[in-house]
Design a protein around this motif. Structure first.
Motif, PDB file in Angstrom:
ATOM      1  N   LEU A  20      -9.109  -4.279  29.816  1.00 34.25           N
ATOM      2  CA  LEU A  20      -9.566  -5.311  30.733  1.00 34.25           C
ATOM      3  C   LEU A  20      -8.726  -5.273  32.000  1.00 34.25           C
ATOM      4  O   LEU A  20      -7.521  -5.035  31.948  1.00 34.25           O
ATOM      5  CB  LEU A  20      -9.464  -6.687  30.088  1.00 34.25           C
ATOM      6  CG  LEU A  20     -10.187  -6.881  28.754  1.00 34.25           C
ATOM      7  CD1 LEU A  20     -10.073  -8.336  28.321  1.00 34.25           C
ATOM      8  CD2 LEU A  20     -11.635  -6.444  28.843  1.00 34.25           C
ATOM      9  N   SER A  21      -9.381  -5.507  33.119  1.00 35.28           N
ATOM     10  CA  SER A  21      -8.702  -5.574  34.402  1.00 35.28           C
ATOM     11  C   SER A  21      -8.916  -6.947  35.015  1.00 35.28           C
ATOM     12  O   SER A  21      -9.946  -7.584  34.786  1.00 35.28           O
ATOM     13  CB  SER A  21      -9.233  -4.504  35.357  1.00 35.28           C
ATOM     14  OG  SER A  21      -8.993  -3.208  34.852  1.00 35.28           O
ATOM     15  N   CYS A  22      -7.943  -7.370  35.800  1.00 30.99           N
ATOM     16  CA  CYS A  22      -8.027  -8.639  36.520  1.00 30.99           C
ATOM     17  C   CYS A  22      -7.626  -8.377  37.960  1.00 30.99           C
ATOM     18  O   CYS A  22      -6.465  -8.053  38.235  1.00 30.99           O
ATOM     19  CB  CYS A  22      -7.108  -9.667  35.886  1.00 30.99           C
ATOM     20  SG  CYS A  22      -7.060 -11.261  36.728  1.00 30.99           S
ATOM     21  N   ALA A  23      -8.592  -8.469  38.859  1.00 32.93           N
ATOM     22  CA  ALA A  23      -8.355  -8.248  40.281  1.00 32.93           C
ATOM     23  C   ALA A  23      -8.099  -9.584  40.946  1.00 32.93           C
ATOM     24  O   ALA A  23      -8.937 -10.494  40.881  1.00 32.93           O
ATOM     25  CB  ALA A  23      -9.545  -7.545  40.912  1.00 32.93           C
ATOM     26  N   ALA A  24      -6.942  -9.685  41.601  1.00 31.32           N
ATOM     27  CA  ALA A  24      -6.557 -10.928  42.257  1.00 31.32           C
ATOM     28  C   ALA A  24      -6.689 -10.795  43.759  1.00 31.32           C
ATOM     29  O   ALA A  24      -6.328  -9.759  44.336  1.00 31.32           O
ATOM     30  CB  ALA A  24      -5.121 -11.284  41.886  1.00 31.32           C
ATOM     31  N   SER A  25      -7.192 -11.817  44.397  1.00 31.68           N
ATOM     32  CA  SER A  25      -7.269 -11.860  45.851  1.00 31.68           C
ATOM     33  C   SER A  25      -6.905 -13.258  46.323  1.00 31.68           C
ATOM     34  O   SER A  25      -6.963 -14.226  45.552  1.00 31.68           O
ATOM     35  CB  SER A  25      -8.670 -11.472  46.338  1.00 31.68           C
ATOM     36  OG  SER A  25      -9.645 -12.363  45.822  1.00 31.68           O
TER      37      SER A  25
END
Length: 124
Positions: A20-25
């Motif tokens: 799983l990946s979690c992209a933060a912006s």
């Protein structure tokens, strides 16, 4: 504004793996500790894994120790949850979350920002 977007969920057979990946912006991830939680229908959201602000300390729920690994890449503003040896009981919606602080947290109430979740289904 802060946004977290999970990806990488899907359907996998028991014994398989997912990342799983979690992209933060909208934030500088290195100032935040990160956690992964999961939720099944009708149940409370539960802690899975957490990592402190610099990746030096991690924590896992007992049921995933030795199978899951949490990590982060602050240069990419990304968090990850590597899940190996998956079991049907790992089936859930998985959420990433961050909170502004150095130490990791296992309480859902400690987290300020959450993603929308990604479904993980493990077939037997």
């Amino acid at each position: 504004q802060v946004q977290l977007v999970e990806s990488g969920g899907g359907l996998v057979q028991a014994g398989g793996s997912l990342r799983l990946s979690c992209a933060a912006s909208g934030l500088t991830l290195r100032a935040y500790a990160m956690g992964w939680f999961r939720q099944t229908p009708g149940k409370e959201r539960k802690f899975v894994a957490a990592i402190n602000w610099n990746g030096g300390t991690t924590s896992y729920v007992d049921s995933v120790k030795g199978r899951f690994t949490i990590s982060r890449n602050d240069a990419k503003n990304m968090g990850y949850l590597q899940m190996n040896s998956l079991k049907p009981e790992d089936t859930a919606v998985y959420y990433c979350a961050v909170h502004l602080g150095y130490g990791y947290e296992i309480r859902t109430s400690a987290y300020d920002n959450w993603g929308q979740g990604t479904q993980v289904t493990v077939s037997s």
